[in-house]
Design an enzyme around this catalytic site. Structure first.
Site, PDB file in Angstrom:
ATOM      1  N   ILE A  38       0.838  -1.209   0.000  1.00 15.80           N
ATOM      2  CA  ILE A  38       0.000   0.000   0.000  1.00 15.80           C
ATOM      3  C   ILE A  38       0.869   1.255   0.000  1.00 15.80           C
ATOM      4  O   ILE A  38       0.592   2.228  -0.717  1.00 15.80           O
ATOM      5  CB  ILE A  38      -0.969   0.004   1.207  1.00 15.80           C
ATOM      6  CG1 ILE A  38      -1.761  -1.308   1.261  1.00 15.80           C
ATOM      7  CG2 ILE A  38      -1.920   1.193   1.132  1.00 15.80           C
ATOM      8  CD1 ILE A  38      -2.575  -1.509   2.524  1.00 15.80           C
ATOM      9  N   TYR A  43      -1.512 -10.177  15.187  1.00 18.05           N
ATOM     10  CA  TYR A  43      -1.425  -9.030  14.273  1.00 18.05           C
ATOM     11  C   TYR A  43      -2.401  -7.937  14.686  1.00 18.05           C
ATOM     12  O   TYR A  43      -2.015  -6.778  14.890  1.00 18.05           O
ATOM     13  CB  TYR A  43      -1.699  -9.471  12.823  1.00 18.05           C
ATOM     14  CG  TYR A  43      -2.002  -8.320  11.883  1.00 18.05           C
ATOM     15  CD1 TYR A  43      -1.015  -7.397  11.549  1.00 18.05           C
ATOM     16  CD2 TYR A  43      -3.281  -8.138  11.345  1.00 18.05           C
ATOM     17  CE1 TYR A  43      -1.296  -6.325  10.698  1.00 18.05           C
ATOM     18  CE2 TYR A  43      -3.567  -7.078  10.496  1.00 18.05           C
ATOM     19  CZ  TYR A  43      -2.569  -6.172  10.177  1.00 18.05           C
ATOM     20  OH  TYR A  43      -2.855  -5.114   9.339  1.00 18.05           O
ATOM     21  N   PRO A  49      -5.213 -23.097  -1.809  1.00 16.40           N
ATOM     22  CA  PRO A  49      -5.463 -23.531  -0.430  1.00 16.40           C
ATOM     23  C   PRO A  49      -6.487 -22.650   0.292  1.00 16.40           C
ATOM     24  O   PRO A  49      -6.153 -21.592   0.824  1.00 16.40           O
ATOM     25  CB  PRO A  49      -4.081 -23.412   0.226  1.00 16.40           C
ATOM     26  CG  PRO A  49      -3.394 -22.317  -0.534  1.00 16.40           C
ATOM     27  CD  PRO A  49      -3.942 -22.332  -1.924  1.00 16.40           C
ATOM     28  N   GLU A  68      -9.391  -4.945  11.339  1.00 16.94           N
ATOM     29  CA  GLU A  68      -9.223  -6.155  12.148  1.00 16.94           C
ATOM     30  C   GLU A  68      -9.126  -5.846  13.640  1.00 16.94           C
ATOM     31  O   GLU A  68      -9.302  -6.731  14.474  1.00 16.94           O
ATOM     32  CB  GLU A  68      -8.014  -6.966  11.666  1.00 16.94           C
ATOM     33  CG  GLU A  68      -8.163  -7.331  10.196  1.00 16.94           C
ATOM     34  CD  GLU A  68      -7.160  -8.345   9.680  1.00 16.94           C
ATOM     35  OE1 GLU A  68      -6.636  -9.147  10.457  1.00 16.94           O
ATOM     36  OE2 GLU A  68      -6.916  -8.326   8.455  1.00 16.94           O
ATOM     37  N   THR A 120      -6.297  -0.891  10.622  1.00 21.63           N
ATOM     38  CA  THR A 120      -7.070  -1.930   9.951  1.00 21.63           C
ATOM     39  C   THR A 120      -8.396  -2.185  10.660  1.00 21.63           C
ATOM     40  O   THR A 120      -8.495  -1.992  11.884  1.00 21.63           O
ATOM     41  CB  THR A 120      -6.255  -3.246   9.923  1.00 21.63           C
ATOM     42  OG1 THR A 120      -7.108  -4.334   9.607  1.00 21.63           O
ATOM     43  CG2 THR A 120      -5.611  -3.541  11.266  1.00 21.63           C
TER      44      THR A 120
HETATM   45  P1  NAD Z   1       3.292  -4.872   3.484  1.00 24.62           P
HETATM   46  O1  NAD Z   1       3.620  -6.033   4.370  1.00 24.62           O
HETATM   47  O2  NAD Z   1       3.108  -5.102   2.031  1.00 24.62           O
HETATM   48  O3  NAD Z   1       4.446  -3.761   3.627  1.00 24.62           O
HETATM   49  C1  NAD Z   1       4.996  -3.387   4.853  1.00 24.62           C
HETATM   50  C2  NAD Z   1       6.213  -2.503   4.577  1.00 24.62           C
HETATM   51  O4  NAD Z   1       6.724  -2.056   5.833  1.00 24.62           O
HETATM   52  C3  NAD Z   1       7.349  -3.209   3.858  1.00 24.62           C
HETATM   53  O5  NAD Z   1       7.893  -2.384   2.844  1.00 24.62           O
HETATM   54  C4  NAD Z   1       8.375  -3.458   4.961  1.00 24.62           C
HETATM   55  O6  NAD Z   1       9.711  -3.509   4.476  1.00 24.62           O
HETATM   56  C5  NAD Z   1       8.129  -2.251   5.842  1.00 24.62           C
HETATM   57  N1  NAD Z   1       8.566  -2.469   7.221  1.00 24.62           N
HETATM   58  C6  NAD Z   1       8.316  -3.534   8.020  1.00 24.62           C
HETATM   59  N2  NAD Z   1       8.897  -3.359   9.209  1.00 24.62           N
HETATM   60  C7  NAD Z   1       9.509  -2.144   9.177  1.00 24.62           C
HETATM   61  C8  NAD Z   1      10.253  -1.394  10.117  1.00 24.62           C
HETATM   62  N3  NAD Z   1      10.530  -1.854  11.333  1.00 24.62           N
HETATM   63  N4  NAD Z   1      10.700  -0.180   9.746  1.00 24.62           N
HETATM   64  C9  NAD Z   1      10.454   0.319   8.509  1.00 24.62           C
HETATM   65  N5  NAD Z   1       9.774  -0.357   7.574  1.00 24.62           N
HETATM   66  C10 NAD Z   1       9.291  -1.575   7.909  1.00 24.62           C
HETATM   67  O7  NAD Z   1       2.029  -4.195   4.135  1.00 24.62           O
HETATM   68  P2  NAD Z   1       0.770  -3.485   3.436  1.00 24.62           P
HETATM   69  O8  NAD Z   1      -0.212  -4.524   3.056  1.00 24.62           O
HETATM   70  O9  NAD Z   1       1.249  -2.516   2.439  1.00 24.62           O
HETATM   71  O10 NAD Z   1       0.165  -2.708   4.681  1.00 24.62           O
HETATM   72  C11 NAD Z   1       0.599  -1.396   5.004  1.00 24.62           C
HETATM   73  C12 NAD Z   1      -0.133  -0.923   6.239  1.00 24.62           C
HETATM   74  O11 NAD Z   1      -1.533  -0.941   6.006  1.00 24.62           O
HETATM   75  C13 NAD Z   1       0.122  -1.788   7.479  1.00 24.62           C
HETATM   76  O12 NAD Z   1       0.257  -0.933   8.576  1.00 24.62           O
HETATM   77  C14 NAD Z   1      -1.136  -2.627   7.582  1.00 24.62           C
HETATM   78  O13 NAD Z   1      -1.396  -2.975   8.917  1.00 24.62           O
HETATM   79  C15 NAD Z   1      -2.185  -1.682   7.028  1.00 24.62           C
HETATM   80  N6  NAD Z   1      -3.350  -2.309   6.406  1.00 24.62           N
HETATM   81  C16 NAD Z   1      -3.192  -3.263   5.436  1.00 24.62           C
HETATM   82  C17 NAD Z   1      -4.313  -3.812   4.827  1.00 24.62           C
HETATM   83  C18 NAD Z   1      -4.184  -4.838   3.721  1.00 24.62           C
HETATM   84  O14 NAD Z   1      -5.188  -5.373   3.263  1.00 24.62           O
HETATM   85  N7  NAD Z   1      -2.986  -5.137   3.234  1.00 24.62           N
HETATM   86  C19 NAD Z   1      -5.591  -3.407   5.215  1.00 24.62           C
HETATM   87  C20 NAD Z   1      -5.715  -2.433   6.212  1.00 24.62           C
HETATM   88  C21 NAD Z   1      -4.582  -1.892   6.797  1.00 24.62           C
HETATM   89  P1  TYD Z   2      -5.379 -12.530   4.088  1.00 22.72           P
HETATM   90  O1  TYD Z   2      -5.099 -12.084   2.694  1.00 22.72           O
HETATM   91  O2  TYD Z   2      -4.284 -13.213   4.829  1.00 22.72           O
HETATM   92  O3  TYD Z   2      -5.937 -11.264   4.864  1.00 22.72           O
HETATM   93  P2  TYD Z   2      -6.576 -11.156   6.371  1.00 22.72           P
HETATM   94  O4  TYD Z   2      -6.285 -12.395   7.112  1.00 22.72           O
HETATM   95  O5  TYD Z   2      -5.839  -9.979   6.915  1.00 22.72           O
HETATM   96  O6  TYD Z   2      -8.032 -10.915   6.163  1.00 22.72           O
HETATM   97  O7  TYD Z   2      -6.589 -13.527   4.058  1.00 22.72           O
HETATM   98  C1  TYD Z   2      -7.869 -13.144   3.583  1.00 22.72           C
HETATM   99  C2  TYD Z   2      -8.811 -14.296   3.870  1.00 22.72           C
HETATM  100  O8  TYD Z   2      -8.410 -15.429   3.078  1.00 22.72           O
HETATM  101  C3  TYD Z   2      -8.772 -14.773   5.313  1.00 22.72           C
HETATM  102  O9  TYD Z   2     -10.093 -15.153   5.694  1.00 22.72           O
HETATM  103  C4  TYD Z   2      -7.874 -15.992   5.272  1.00 22.72           C
HETATM  104  C5  TYD Z   2      -8.135 -16.557   3.896  1.00 22.72           C
HETATM  105  N1  TYD Z   2      -6.992 -17.271   3.271  1.00 22.72           N
HETATM  106  C6  TYD Z   2      -7.167 -18.561   2.739  1.00 22.72           C
HETATM  107  O10 TYD Z   2      -8.274 -19.122   2.785  1.00 22.72           O
HETATM  108  N2  TYD Z   2      -6.097 -19.179   2.167  1.00 22.72           N
HETATM  109  C7  TYD Z   2      -4.878 -18.604   2.087  1.00 22.72           C
HETATM  110  O11 TYD Z   2      -3.917 -19.243   1.579  1.00 22.72           O
HETATM  111  C8  TYD Z   2      -4.702 -17.271   2.619  1.00 22.72           C
HETATM  112  C9  TYD Z   2      -3.384 -16.587   2.564  1.00 22.72           C
HETATM  113  C10 TYD Z   2      -5.804 -16.652   3.192  1.00 22.72           C
END
Ligand code: NAD
Ligand code: TYD
Length: 360
Positions: free
Chosen positions: A36, A174, A229, A151, A149
């Site tokens: 993101i 998490y 999976p 969550e 999030t």
């Molecule tokens: P991601 O795992 O793809 O990226 C995380 C980034 O943070 C990476 O570039 C990693 O190198 C960096 N990072 C990790 N530890 C670090 C540290 N100690 N110092 C500096 N950089 C560090 O995550 P994402 O999916 O892009 O999520 C970004 C944010 O959005 C997170 O805070 C996550 O909780 C939040 N978020 C994600 C989702 C989703 O669906 N992916 C939804 C809601 C909120």
């Molecule tokens: P995920 O992408 O890990 O996001 P989050 O757990 O933060 O919602 O998973 C999305 C949903 O998909 C979650 O209900 C777990 C499920 N899931 C599977 O069923 N199989 C998989 O291999 C993964 C990674 C997730």
């Protein structure tokens, strides 16, 4: 600041002539090499032509410099390799030149990994956020935006949605770490009067997402004719927002959000994991026989759904990308960008995949 490779001029250095094109604002993004954060950095540089963006990223397994290769040479962009947990580095960075806002994406973000090894989640997500908050407070950063999030609210039954007043009830390491960080952010607002805003978003999808997450994992497995999976019965429900819409929401909160406020960001696009996987099979032209029900995730949250009417009514933000179009475009992006994901599949991630999925 040379050790970080930053070309920073100190505003109070009398030997430095002020430049006429000084940036209007300097934004410190953390975790900008992640899924993101990378979209946010690119978007912000494009949409704010006078802003400077610093990206502090530790380059964990989830951080990928190639996700921002197209902006690497932009003179308004600087990458700093380092951790948000490194207090002296964070302090040096934030005190080296005026920083208008911190946007904190940096986190350990995968629930399954938090079940395997929670410690790192607490270090990065909780202590790292507190380290940033402290440096921002000491140096008078105007606004701190915490990317959180849905969550943190826990799990829903068949009915209802999370609103910003729903009690926090995280259920995975998490989400507990993210909720803790949110509470610290609120504490810094209430105790020190800091301008802190928090966004809580539903599940994101789109380009550059690390293939441990549901959508890219299933796309790449389907494309490679490997089993898909599905955890347990696959009837868990998630709400999906395109990453560009999420970043537009973060921008809206950064610009117009009220200090101390939380904003939920969602799309209303709820579906079961199984129906999503079936859609992906259609889009990749593969057969449903690839679906494999595997052992469920421990403590698996059943349903998330989010009420984002506050962001819609107060900030004029709403999701623009339809799930149908966004998902098709995402599948196409993974088809077109093998150069981005191929090194991931052949690197350390292979060991992770074997550990998590073999014999499950
Ligand atoms: P991601 O795992 O793809 O990226 C995380 C980034 O943070 C990476 O570039 C990693 O190198 C960096 N990072 C990790 N530890 C670090 C540290 N100690 N110092 C500096 N950089 C560090 O995550 P994402 O999916 O892009 O999520 C970004 C944010 O959005 C997170 O805070 C996550 O909780 C939040 N978020 C994600 C989702 C989703 O669906 N992916 C939804 C809601 C909120
Ligand atoms: P995920 O992408 O890990 O996001 P989050 O757990 O933060 O919602 O998973 C999305 C949903 O998909 C979650 O209900 C777990 C499920 N899931 C599977 O069923 N199989 C998989 O291999 C993964 C990674 C997730």
């Amino acid at each position: 600041m040379h050790r970080h490779g930053l070309k920073i001029r100190h505003a109070d250095d009398p030997s430095v002539e002020p430049e006429r094109d000084d940036p209007m604002r300097r934004i410190l993004v953390t975790g900008g090499c992640g899924f993101i954060g990378s979209v946010f950095v690119r978007r912000h540089l494009n949409q704010h032509p006078t802003d400077e963006v610093w990206n502090l990223d530790a380059l964990t397994y989830a951080g990928n410099l190639s996700s921002l290769a197209d902006v690497a040479d932009n003179p308004r962009y600087s990458f700093i390799h380092g951790s948000i947990c490194d207090g002296p580095l964070v302090e040096e960075l934030i005190s080296s030149a005026p920083v208008d806002a911190v946007v904190n994406f940096a986190a350990e973000s995968h629930v399954d990994r938090s079940i395997e090894a929670p410690d790192l989640f607490l270090q990065t997500n909780v202590l790292g956020t507190q380290t940033l908050l402290e440096a921002a407070r000491r140096n008078g950063v105007r606004r701190f935006l915490q990317v959180s999030t849905d969550e943190v609210y826990g799990s829903l039954g068949a009915e209802g949605k999370f609103s910003e007043t729903t009690a926090l009830a995280p259920r995975s390491p998490y989400s507990a770490s993210k909720a803790s960080a949110d509470l610290l952010c609120s504490a810094y607002h209430h105790t020190f009067g800091m301008d802190v805003v928090i966004t809580r978003c539903c599940n994101n999808y789109g380009p550059y997402q690390f293939p441990e997450k549901l959508i890219p994992l299933m796309i790449l497995n389907a494309m490679g004719d490997r089993p898909l999976p599905v955890y347990g019965d696959g009837l868990q429900v998630r709400e999906w927002l395109h990453v560009e819409d999420h970043c537009a929401g973060i921008e809206a909160v950064l610009e117009r959000g009220k200090a101390g406020e939380v904003y939920n960001l969602g799309s209303g696009e709820e579906m079961t994991n199984l129906s999503l996987v079936q859609r992906l099979l259609k889009l990749t032209g593969k057969d449903e026989s690839l679906i494999s029900h595997v052992t469920d995730r421990l403590g698996h949250d059943r349903r998330y759904a989010i009420d984002s009417s506050r962001a819609q009514n107060q900030l004029g933000w709403s999701a623009q990308v339809s799930f149908e179009n966004g998902l098709a475009a995402t599948v196409q992006w993974y088809r077109d960008n093998t150069d981005w994901w191929q090194p991931i599949l052949s690197g350390e991630y292979r060991n992770y995949y074997r550990k998590m999925y073999d014999g499950r």
